[in-house]
Write a protein that holds these residues in place. Structure first.
Motif, PDB file in Angstrom:
ATOM      1  N   ILE A 279       0.835  -1.204   0.000  1.00 57.85           N
ATOM      2  CA  ILE A 279       0.000   0.000   0.000  1.00 57.85           C
ATOM      3  C   ILE A 279       0.872   1.257   0.000  1.00 57.85           C
ATOM      4  O   ILE A 279       0.602   2.222  -0.732  1.00 57.85           O
ATOM      5  CB  ILE A 279      -0.946  -0.004   1.215  1.00 57.85           C
ATOM      6  N   ALA A 280       1.912   1.268   0.823  1.00 59.58           N
ATOM      7  CA  ALA A 280       2.823   2.423   0.862  1.00 59.58           C
ATOM      8  C   ALA A 280       3.518   2.626  -0.479  1.00 59.58           C
ATOM      9  O   ALA A 280       3.697   3.769  -0.938  1.00 59.58           O
ATOM     10  CB  ALA A 280       3.849   2.234   1.975  1.00 59.58           C
ATOM     11  N   LEU A 281       3.886   1.540  -1.114  1.00 59.89           N
ATOM     12  CA  LEU A 281       4.543   1.617  -2.418  1.00 59.89           C
ATOM     13  C   LEU A 281       3.610   2.202  -3.471  1.00 59.89           C
ATOM     14  O   LEU A 281       4.004   3.070  -4.269  1.00 59.89           O
ATOM     15  CB  LEU A 281       5.010   0.221  -2.834  1.00 59.89           C
TER      16      LEU A 281
ATOM     17  N   TYR B 101      -7.533  -7.721   4.867  1.00 62.08           N
ATOM     18  CA  TYR B 101      -8.037  -7.897   3.499  1.00 62.08           C
ATOM     19  C   TYR B 101      -8.893  -6.736   3.001  1.00 62.08           C
ATOM     20  O   TYR B 101      -8.595  -6.149   1.956  1.00 62.08           O
ATOM     21  CB  TYR B 101      -8.841  -9.206   3.406  1.00 62.08           C
ATOM     22  N   VAL B 102      -9.972  -6.393   3.700  1.00 63.72           N
ATOM     23  CA  VAL B 102     -10.951  -5.448   3.151  1.00 63.72           C
ATOM     24  C   VAL B 102     -10.349  -4.059   2.966  1.00 63.72           C
ATOM     25  O   VAL B 102     -10.381  -3.495   1.858  1.00 63.72           O
ATOM     26  CB  VAL B 102     -12.203  -5.388   4.060  1.00 63.72           C
ATOM     27  N   ILE B 103      -9.790  -3.494   4.038  1.00 63.71           N
ATOM     28  CA  ILE B 103      -9.212  -2.140   3.948  1.00 63.71           C
ATOM     29  C   ILE B 103      -8.051  -2.078   2.952  1.00 63.71           C
ATOM     30  O   ILE B 103      -8.017  -1.183   2.086  1.00 63.71           O
ATOM     31  CB  ILE B 103      -8.783  -1.649   5.343  1.00 63.71           C
ATOM     32  N   PRO B 104      -7.089  -3.001   2.989  1.00 58.96           N
ATOM     33  CA  PRO B 104      -6.012  -2.952   1.987  1.00 58.96           C
ATOM     34  C   PRO B 104      -6.503  -3.119   0.553  1.00 58.96           C
ATOM     35  O   PRO B 104      -6.028  -2.424  -0.351  1.00 58.96           O
ATOM     36  CB  PRO B 104      -5.097  -4.118   2.401  1.00 58.96           C
ATOM     37  N   PHE B 105      -7.474  -4.019   0.328  1.00 56.19           N
ATOM     38  CA  PHE B 105      -7.941  -4.247  -1.030  1.00 56.19           C
ATOM     39  C   PHE B 105      -8.651  -3.024  -1.588  1.00 56.19           C
ATOM     40  O   PHE B 105      -8.432  -2.644  -2.744  1.00 56.19           O
ATOM     41  CB  PHE B 105      -8.863  -5.463  -1.065  1.00 56.19           C
ATOM     42  N   LEU B 106      -9.511  -2.402  -0.785  1.00 53.59           N
ATOM     43  CA  LEU B 106     -10.206  -1.200  -1.243  1.00 53.59           C
ATOM     44  C   LEU B 106      -9.221  -0.060  -1.503  1.00 53.59           C
ATOM     45  O   LEU B 106      -9.337   0.677  -2.495  1.00 53.59           O
ATOM     46  CB  LEU B 106     -11.256  -0.776  -0.212  1.00 53.59           C
ATOM     47  N   THR B 107      -8.243   0.087  -0.618  1.00 56.26           N
ATOM     48  CA  THR B 107      -7.234   1.139  -0.793  1.00 56.26           C
ATOM     49  C   THR B 107      -6.422   0.924  -2.067  1.00 56.26           C
ATOM     50  O   THR B 107      -6.210   1.850  -2.857  1.00 56.26           O
ATOM     51  CB  THR B 107      -6.301   1.182   0.424  1.00 56.26           C
ATOM     52  N   LEU B 108      -5.968  -0.313  -2.278  1.00 60.00           N
ATOM     53  CA  LEU B 108      -5.187  -0.607  -3.474  1.00 60.00           C
ATOM     54  C   LEU B 108      -6.010  -0.453  -4.746  1.00 60.00           C
ATOM     55  O   LEU B 108      -5.492  -0.015  -5.782  1.00 60.00           O
ATOM     56  CB  LEU B 108      -4.628  -2.035  -3.389  1.00 60.00           C
ATOM     57  N   ALA B 109      -7.303  -0.792  -4.674  1.00 61.63           N
ATOM     58  CA  ALA B 109      -8.163  -0.641  -5.850  1.00 61.63           C
ATOM     59  C   ALA B 109      -8.303   0.831  -6.229  1.00 61.63           C
ATOM     60  O   ALA B 109      -8.188   1.197  -7.413  1.00 61.63           O
ATOM     61  CB  ALA B 109      -9.533  -1.261  -5.577  1.00 61.63           C
ATOM     62  N   CYS B 110      -8.532   1.687  -5.249  1.00 65.09           N
ATOM     63  CA  CYS B 110      -8.669   3.130  -5.526  1.00 65.09           C
ATOM     64  C   CYS B 110      -7.365   3.720  -6.049  1.00 65.09           C
ATOM     65  O   CYS B 110      -7.354   4.481  -7.035  1.00 65.09           O
ATOM     66  CB  CYS B 110      -9.119   3.862  -4.267  1.00 65.09           C
TER      67      CYS B 110
END
Length: 447
Positions: A135-137, A214-223
């Motif tokens: 996510i940071a990357l 899972y949920v928070i990282p996936f939504l963040t990466l999708a956006c």
């Protein structure tokens, strides 16, 4: 008689159910032997070597200056730790213990050692650090793409190291409850939930685990990924509209961004099956434990994570031109003679490329000047052959700077310009320049 038939039928059904259970266990053990034992071992060894090479390349003086490469170095370190945990906990365990499991013998010494070690909290800590480093990357790349002028002030080396430090601290703190969740029983040689583990089990495994992991990282990466892809599309269109004016640095940044988008997409796809399985387990954990399909998919999902952590090196080589060049230099550094030859070839190639770029730049400037600033004049007069059209292209800046009467009035014959009474004739022509032209004299100005 009916009672005997009923007993026989019930006995037959029980026997068939036991056979199904035994067949399911045998199938699952064989599947894990192949997937975790053989395939997982090969991927892990390849991944450890690839990540070590990645770290050596990224810490070279020419690569360690950017925040993106620092994040990639930290991510490679976490990948190595994850694979070092996977090899004994999964691969070696099934390679050594498959025959013991099939013969239904007591646990062997290596399995007892693994059971007593806190592999679960360490495994979860490393996996969580991998997720949030990704996510940071992606956030780092989004800032660089959307705010290129401010990125140098925001994405400093100090900020990057602080972010990595806090990601590891957060991963360690979040996984502290896992250290108190289970305890080892020497009599049964198995681990059981402690009293604290029984109270926090649903929270650590279901209520907080699925959103945080899972949920928070996936939504963040999708956006973030969607925004990066949109920026890449816009930059590609802008690049196509500016033919011959592309910047070499911008092209390199475009390739790096494309590489990181590929890394993020592969990461999401590898984590997605485990998200589905964890939701399944949260809905019906008792049925999931007894389901052969769940256990098979769980084994394949863990292998996908191993595949992801092992193949990032290949993505870097495919998409990163500078990474490939630095890797070749690193390999050739062990062969000094080949290194000198490479430097000579590269210097000559760079000189030729600079000359080619300079020539293209001059050509593009000349063509743009001709297209935007030129005037095409078509002349047909009585002094010329009626079947001949003379076309000349005269840039406007040249027209304004030329001082001779012959060049400043290209529509006049040279006999008029060079005659003694040329001044009077030119004045008379200038006074009538707004009048209509002769029918046989054609003037076409194309701007």
């Amino acid at each position: 008689m009916e009672q005997n038939l009923t007993e026989n039928s019930s006995l037959t059904s029980n026997i068939s159910r036991i056979d199904d259970i035994d067949y399911g266990i045998d199938y699952l053990l064989l599947f894990r032997l192949v997937v975790w034992g053989y395939i997982g071992m090969v991927l892990s060894i390849f991944g450890i070597m690839g990540n070590i090479i990645t770290i050596l390349v990224l810490i070279s003086p020419s690569m360690r200056t950017t925040s993106t490469n620092i994040y990639l170095t930290a991510l490679s370190c976490s990948n190595i730790l994850f694979l070092l945990i996977f090899i004994p906990s999964y691969s070696i365990r099934y390679l050594l213990g498959y025959s013991v499991y099939m013969s239904n013998q007591p646990p062997f010494a290596f399995e007892i050692l693994l059971t007593r070690l806190p592999t679960t909290p360490i495994y979860n800590t490393i996996l969580l650090s991998i997720i949030y480093l990704t996510i940071a990357l992606s956030t780092d790349r989004l800032i660089l793409v959307k705010f290129p002028l401010k990125s140098k002030r925001i994405l400093t080396k100090r900020t990057t190291l602080i972010t990595i430090f806090f990601i590891y601290i957060f991963s360690i703190l979040y996984c502290i409850p896992y250290w108190f969740e289970q305890e080892y029983d020497p009599k049964s040689k198995r681990c059981y939930l402690t009293k604290i583990g029984e109270r926090i089990y649903k929270y650590t495994r279901i209520y907080t685990y699925i959103p945080v992991v899972y949920v928070i990282p996936f939504l963040t990466l999708a956006c973030i990924n969607t925004s990066i892809i949109q920026c890449l599309i816009e930059k590609k269109r802008h690049k196509q509209s500016l033919v011959g004016r592309t910047n070499k640095k911008k092209t390199a940044d475009y390739r790096i961004t494309l590489m990181l988008v590929a890394v993020i997409i592969v990461f999401v796809l590898s984590q997605l099956p485990l998200l589905v399985l964890n939701v399944w387990y949260a809905i019906d954990h008792r049925g999931a434990d007894k389901s052969l399909k769940f256990q098979t998919l769980n084994s394949a999902g863990i292998l996908l994570i191993v595949l992801n952590t092992s193949t990032n090196f290949l993505l870097y080589c495919c998409f990163g031109q500078k990474f490939r060049e630095t890797l070749i230099e690193f390999i050739l550094s062990f062969f000094p003679n080949h290194m000198k030859t490479l430097h000579r070839q590269r210097s000559s190639l760079n000189r030729n490329q600079l000359l080619l770029e300079a020539q293209q730049h001059r050509t593009s400037r000349t063509s743009s000047t001709t297209t935007n600033d030129s005037k095409m004049i078509r002349i047909k007069t009585l002094d010329f052959d009626p079947h001949i059209l003379i076309e000349s292209t005269l840039p406007s800046d040249h027209i304004s700077t030329q001082k001779s009467d012959e060049e400043s009035r290209p529509l006049l014959p040279s006999s008029i310009v060079n005659s003694q009474d040329s001044t009077k004739q030119l004045a008379s022509i200038d006074s009538h320049k707004h009048t209509s032209l002769d029918e046989n004299q054609i003037l076409v100005l194309k701007i």
